[in-house]
Design a protein around this motif. Structure first.
Motif, short mmCIF file in Angstrom:
data_model
loop_
_atom_site.label_atom_id
_atom_site.label_comp_id
_atom_site.label_asym_id
_atom_site.label_seq_id
_atom_site.Cartn_x
_atom_site.Cartn_y
_atom_site.Cartn_z
N CYS A 187 0.45 5.32 4.93
CA CYS A 187 1.42 4.21 4.98
C CYS A 187 2.83 4.73 4.78
O CYS A 187 3.75 4.30 5.48
CB CYS A 187 1.07 3.14 3.95
SG CYS A 187 -0.27 2.06 4.51
N CYS A 232 -0.44 4.42 0.11
CA CYS A 232 -1.20 5.59 0.54
C CYS A 232 -0.30 6.48 1.40
O CYS A 232 0.71 6.05 1.94
CB CYS A 232 -2.48 5.19 1.28
SG CYS A 232 -2.25 4.75 3.01
N CYS A 278 0.82 -1.21 0.00
CA CYS A 278 0.00 0.00 0.00
C CYS A 278 0.86 1.26 0.00
O CYS A 278 1.69 1.46 0.88
CB CYS A 278 -0.94 0.02 1.20
SG CYS A 278 -1.99 1.49 1.19
ZN ZN Z 1 -1.93 2.47 3.10
#
Ligand code: ZN
Ligand code: ZN
Ligand code: ZN
Ligand code: ZN
Lengths: 143, 142
Positions: B33, B30, B28
């Motif tokens: 993260c 994002c 991930c």
């Molecule tokens: Zn994430």
């Protein structure tokens, strides 16, 4: 203008009144734990240029390099903030790129500790890749 | 290597054993993260919580995600190593951060998500199934 940053929860804030000295990705085993299975991406600054506000937890460990390092993280959200070398002294501080408000401030220009990367890791083969630290053998282009 | 899997943080205060195979392994990118994971993607294996044995104290911090769900990060309070992620939308399973797992497990991400937030220099394996944001939910069992 200073560079700024913060942890995930915002409790820790960061101001850097200096320009980055470089950036690199580290695949050492400790970094993979720190980075949830990826390499850490670290932007290097002179230690005296980096100023943190807020509560920080620190832990001192012997890194894979053999150096004694201090790693800082936010005690509230766990976000990894920095690594600095205690022994030997005088090395640049490594600020975790994700905590900068502009994580793209400086793209990594080298990859270190490639020997311990997982088999599925993808690396930029146009950048120098070191088997361990910067004084270790460079990997040859495989293509 | 197959189950059981084991894991430990950088200081050794938290250890986990897992007696089942993961549901999926995803990477991930994002922004949250990247903040939690020192600038890279998190790599996450989703396991049923009833297959996990956790030893040691885990600290948790929650926030409301864009989806409206509560997302919580579980980490070692002594060394900060990220260990778990949990999401209010799936209470009976948690993700385990791949870096936390010991040794020569063969787990690797098969999917990369939230690519629209990845930095320019991110290296993403073209063989992974890729999503700009969240992947669609799995088909409902009949
Ligand atoms: Zn994430
Ligand atoms: Zn925080
Ligand atoms: Zn490292
Ligand atoms: Zn720990």
């Amino acid at each position: 203008m200073p560079h700024t940053g913060q942890c995930l929860c915002g409790q820790v804030r960061l101001t850097v009144d200096g320009e980055p000295l470089g950036a690199r990705s580290c695949w050492c085993r400790d970094c993979q734990r720190i980075a949830s299975g990826s390499a850490t991406v670290n932007v290097l600054f002179p230690e005296e240029a980096v100023h943190y506000e807020g509560e920080i937890s620190t832990i001192r460990m012997t890194a894979d390099s053999g150096n004694t390092v201090e790693r800082g993280f936010c005690p509230q959200c766990g976000a990894q903030l920095y690594s600095k070398t205690i022994e030997p002294a005088g090395m640049p501080m490594r600020v975790r790129a994700g905590t900068l408000d502009d994580p793209e401030l400086m793209a990594p220009s080298a990859t270190i500790f490639v020997d311990s990367a997982p088999a599925w890791a993808v690396m930029d083969t146009t950048l120098p890749r070191y088997s361990r630290g910067l004084d270790s053998p460079l990997l040859e282009e495989s293509a | 290597m197959t189950a059981p899997y084991s894991g430990s943080c950088n200081c050794g205060a938290v250890t986990v054993t897992i007696s089942a195979e993961p549901v999926w392994v995803r990477q991930c990118w994002c922004g949250q993260c990247q903040k939690a994971a020192a600038g890279s993607a998190t790599n996450n294996a989703l396991f049923a919580t009833d297959a996990m044995t956790v030893n040691g104290d885990v600290a948790w911090k929650g926030y409301t995600a864009a989806s409206g769900n509560t997302v919580e990060q579980g980490f070692c309070p002594s060394c900060g190593t990220p260990i778990f992620g949990r999401n209010s939308s799936r209470p009976s399973s948690w993700v385990v951060r791949l870096g936390f797992l010991d040794g020569d497990h063969d787990l690797k991400p098969t999917t990369a998500i939230w690519l629209e937030e990845a930095p320019e220099w991110a290296m993403i394996d073209p063989a992974l199934e890729q999503f700009t944001r969240q992947p669609p939910p799995p088909p409902q069992a009949p």
